[in-house]
Design a protein around this motif. Structure first.
Motif, mmCIF file in Angstrom:
data_model
loop_
_atom_site.group_PDB
_atom_site.id
_atom_site.type_symbol
_atom_site.label_atom_id
_atom_site.label_comp_id
_atom_site.label_asym_id
_atom_site.label_seq_id
_atom_site.Cartn_x
_atom_site.Cartn_y
_atom_site.Cartn_z
ATOM 1 N N THR A 164 7.962 8.537 17.052
ATOM 2 C CA THR A 164 8.918 7.431 17.055
ATOM 3 C C THR A 164 8.411 6.270 16.210
ATOM 4 O O THR A 164 9.151 5.689 15.406
ATOM 5 N N ALA A 165 7.136 5.940 16.369
ATOM 6 C CA ALA A 165 6.548 4.859 15.580
ATOM 7 C C ALA A 165 6.484 5.229 14.104
ATOM 8 O O ALA A 165 6.721 4.374 13.228
ATOM 9 N N ALA A 166 6.185 6.491 13.802
ATOM 10 C CA ALA A 166 6.138 6.937 12.408
ATOM 11 C C ALA A 166 7.507 6.834 11.758
ATOM 12 O O ALA A 166 7.640 6.363 10.616
ATOM 13 N N GLN A 167 8.547 7.275 12.457
ATOM 14 C CA GLN A 167 9.901 7.187 11.927
ATOM 15 C C GLN A 167 10.321 5.738 11.719
ATOM 16 O O GLN A 167 10.971 5.407 10.720
ATOM 17 N N HIS A 168 9.969 4.873 12.663
ATOM 18 C CA HIS A 168 10.305 3.458 12.524
ATOM 19 C C HIS A 168 9.630 2.876 11.284
ATOM 20 O O HIS A 168 10.254 2.125 10.520
ATOM 21 N N PHE A 169 8.376 3.235 11.053
ATOM 22 C CA PHE A 169 7.649 2.742 9.884
ATOM 23 C C PHE A 169 8.300 3.223 8.591
ATOM 24 O O PHE A 169 8.550 2.435 7.672
ATOM 25 N N LEU A 170 8.607 4.508 8.513
ATOM 26 C CA LEU A 170 9.145 5.078 7.282
ATOM 27 C C LEU A 170 10.579 4.635 7.011
ATOM 28 O O LEU A 170 10.916 4.256 5.877
ATOM 29 N N THR A 215 -5.136 9.943 0.922
ATOM 30 C CA THR A 215 -4.480 8.660 0.704
ATOM 31 C C THR A 215 -3.053 8.931 0.268
ATOM 32 O O THR A 215 -2.814 9.766 -0.609
ATOM 33 N N VAL A 216 -2.101 8.255 0.908
ATOM 34 C CA VAL A 216 -0.689 8.408 0.558
ATOM 35 C C VAL A 216 -0.395 7.432 -0.570
ATOM 36 O O VAL A 216 -0.236 6.229 -0.350
ATOM 37 N N ALA A 235 2.994 -3.693 11.312
ATOM 38 C CA ALA A 235 2.588 -2.286 11.438
ATOM 39 C C ALA A 235 1.796 -1.805 10.233
ATOM 40 O O ALA A 235 1.102 -0.798 10.306
ATOM 41 N N PHE A 236 1.906 -2.520 9.092
ATOM 42 C CA PHE A 236 1.143 -2.162 7.898
ATOM 43 C C PHE A 236 -0.016 -3.141 7.786
ATOM 44 O O PHE A 236 0.169 -4.327 7.520
ATOM 45 N N PHE A 253 -2.472 -2.032 -4.426
ATOM 46 C CA PHE A 253 -2.954 -2.589 -3.170
ATOM 47 C C PHE A 253 -2.845 -1.482 -2.134
ATOM 48 O O PHE A 253 -2.131 -0.499 -2.326
ATOM 49 N N TYR A 254 -3.572 -1.618 -1.029
ATOM 50 C CA TYR A 254 -3.513 -0.569 -0.009
ATOM 51 C C TYR A 254 -3.641 -1.165 1.381
ATOM 52 O O TYR A 254 -4.065 -2.310 1.577
ATOM 53 N N GLY A 255 -3.246 -0.348 2.364
ATOM 54 C CA GLY A 255 -3.351 -0.728 3.767
ATOM 55 C C GLY A 255 -3.225 0.509 4.636
ATOM 56 O O GLY A 255 -3.237 1.641 4.136
ATOM 57 N N PHE A 256 -3.071 0.308 5.934
ATOM 58 C CA PHE A 256 -3.002 1.403 6.892
ATOM 59 C C PHE A 256 -1.670 1.373 7.628
ATOM 60 O O PHE A 256 -1.160 0.311 7.986
ATOM 61 N N ASP A 257 -1.124 2.565 7.880
ATOM 62 C CA ASP A 257 0.100 2.663 8.673
ATOM 63 C C ASP A 257 -0.255 2.672 10.160
ATOM 64 O O ASP A 257 -1.434 2.528 10.531
ATOM 65 N N PRO A 258 0.723 2.819 11.069
ATOM 66 C CA PRO A 258 0.422 2.727 12.508
ATOM 67 C C PRO A 258 -0.603 3.728 13.031
ATOM 68 O O PRO A 258 -1.191 3.498 14.095
ATOM 69 N N GLU A 259 -0.822 4.845 12.317
ATOM 70 C CA GLU A 259 -1.821 5.821 12.782
ATOM 71 C C GLU A 259 -2.945 6.031 11.777
ATOM 72 O O GLU A 259 -3.535 7.101 11.672
ATOM 73 N N ASP A 260 -3.213 4.973 11.007
ATOM 74 C CA ASP A 260 -4.416 4.889 10.168
ATOM 75 C C ASP A 260 -4.432 5.815 8.966
ATOM 76 O O ASP A 260 -5.512 6.177 8.478
ATOM 77 N N HIS A 261 -3.267 6.217 8.456
ATOM 78 C CA HIS A 261 -3.236 6.808 7.124
ATOM 79 C C HIS A 261 -3.425 5.692 6.095
ATOM 80 O O HIS A 261 -2.827 4.624 6.218
ATOM 81 N N TYR A 262 -4.259 5.943 5.088
ATOM 82 C CA TYR A 262 -4.321 5.051 3.938
ATOM 83 C C TYR A 262 -3.010 5.174 3.155
ATOM 84 O O TYR A 262 -2.566 6.284 2.850
#
Length: 282
Positions: A164-170, A215-216, A235-236, A253-262
């Motif tokens: 659910t959190a992944a879908q919300h982020f994307l 890294t995505v 969340a980012f 630039f880079y950062g992390f999503d809610p479950e720590d993917h780069y």
């Protein structure tokens, strides 16, 4: 939000032997090397998607991190690809079981470092009603394999504990459009022939892993707009104070999503060495 300015996906995979990885993708898979940065080499994986092979010694990652990611090559010629990779003694993780009644079919091979590579066909099926018209418009990339095998698109499968959190982020925060809903897996558009697929970890090919050796990468023509947008999203977790520059060839630039993917957002300016990559993006 500037979702329209995403041009292509460009994930980073990491290798102790960069030369061996390069030979596999360019010789065994017949893909084009479009940019060489020395410690990193960018490969064209479909008409408008890419994969960067990175020397792990020059990265922020550790060699023992799980390779909890799958890169899917979308092609109508899964049987021919299966025969080709078997002829090249490429390890097969999941064998081909053709069944045109299924929404999708294919097989999973391993690259030299053990990354999962899926060769996948999406069949006529209610699940694929939005995706198939998009794929039909694509003129496939023809590889330099002996039989000139085609590739139409890629899906970067990422594995999440909380879907659910992944879908919300994307969808809500990145503004990506969902094109396939498989229940435990989804597919979102991220460029003309680039897709990102969140998968429920443990149901798909990989279990949940806190650290991931990937890294995505997303290539855009509007880096400032994306940075301003993501800077405002809790969340980012933005990691770069300013847009960084690599020898005039890459701004990112880079950062992390809610479950720590780069996640790395990239812009390739007009510069020596970027000519071929820019030609393919424009």
């Amino acid at each position: 939000m500037p979702h329209h300015s995403l041009l292509a996906t460009n994930p980073f995979f990491y290798y102790a032997d960069l030369d061996a990885a390069t030979r596999f993708y360019t010789e065994t898979l017949g893909l084009e090397l479009v940019a060489d940065f020395g410690i990193a080499r960018t490969i064209r994986t479909s008409p408008a998607s890419f994969l960067t092979l990175m020397d792990i010694a020059h990265s922020l990652h550790k060699p023992d991190e799980p390779k909890a990611v799958t890169l899917a090559f979308v092609t109508d010629e899964v049987e021919a690809w299966y025969a080709h990779l078997q002829s090249q003694d490429v390890p097969i993780r999941h064998s081909l079981k053709s069944d045109s009644r299924k929404a999708h079919e294919g097989f999973v091979a391993l690259d030299p470092a053990g990354y999962f590579l899926e060769f996948e066909r999406f069949n006529p099926h209610p699940e694929n009603e939005q995706l198939l018209p998009q794929l039909a418009k694509i003129e496939p990339l023809i590889t330099a394999t002996p039989d000139r095998l085609p590739l139409s698109a890629t899906v970067l499968w990422l594995y999440y504990k909380e879907m659910t959190a992944a879908q919300h982020f994307l969808a809500d925060q990145l503004g990506l459009e969902i094109v396939v809903d498989q229940g435990w897996a989804k597919i979102y558009g991220a460029g003309r022939t680039s897709f990102i697929g969140p998968v429920e970890a443990g149901v798909g090919l990989h279990a949940y892993a806190p650290d991931k050796l990937v890294t995505v990468g997303l290539i855009t023509d509007d880096l400032p707009a994306w940075r301003a947008h993501l800077q405002a999203i809790p969340a980012f977790r933005l990691q770069t104070l300013e847009v960084e520059d690599v020898a005039g060839q890459l701004e990112f630039f880079y950062g992390f999503d809610p479950e720590d993917h780069y996640w790395e957002f990239e812009f390739y300016p007009v510069a020596p060495g970027n000519e071929r990559l820019r030609d393919l993006l424009l």
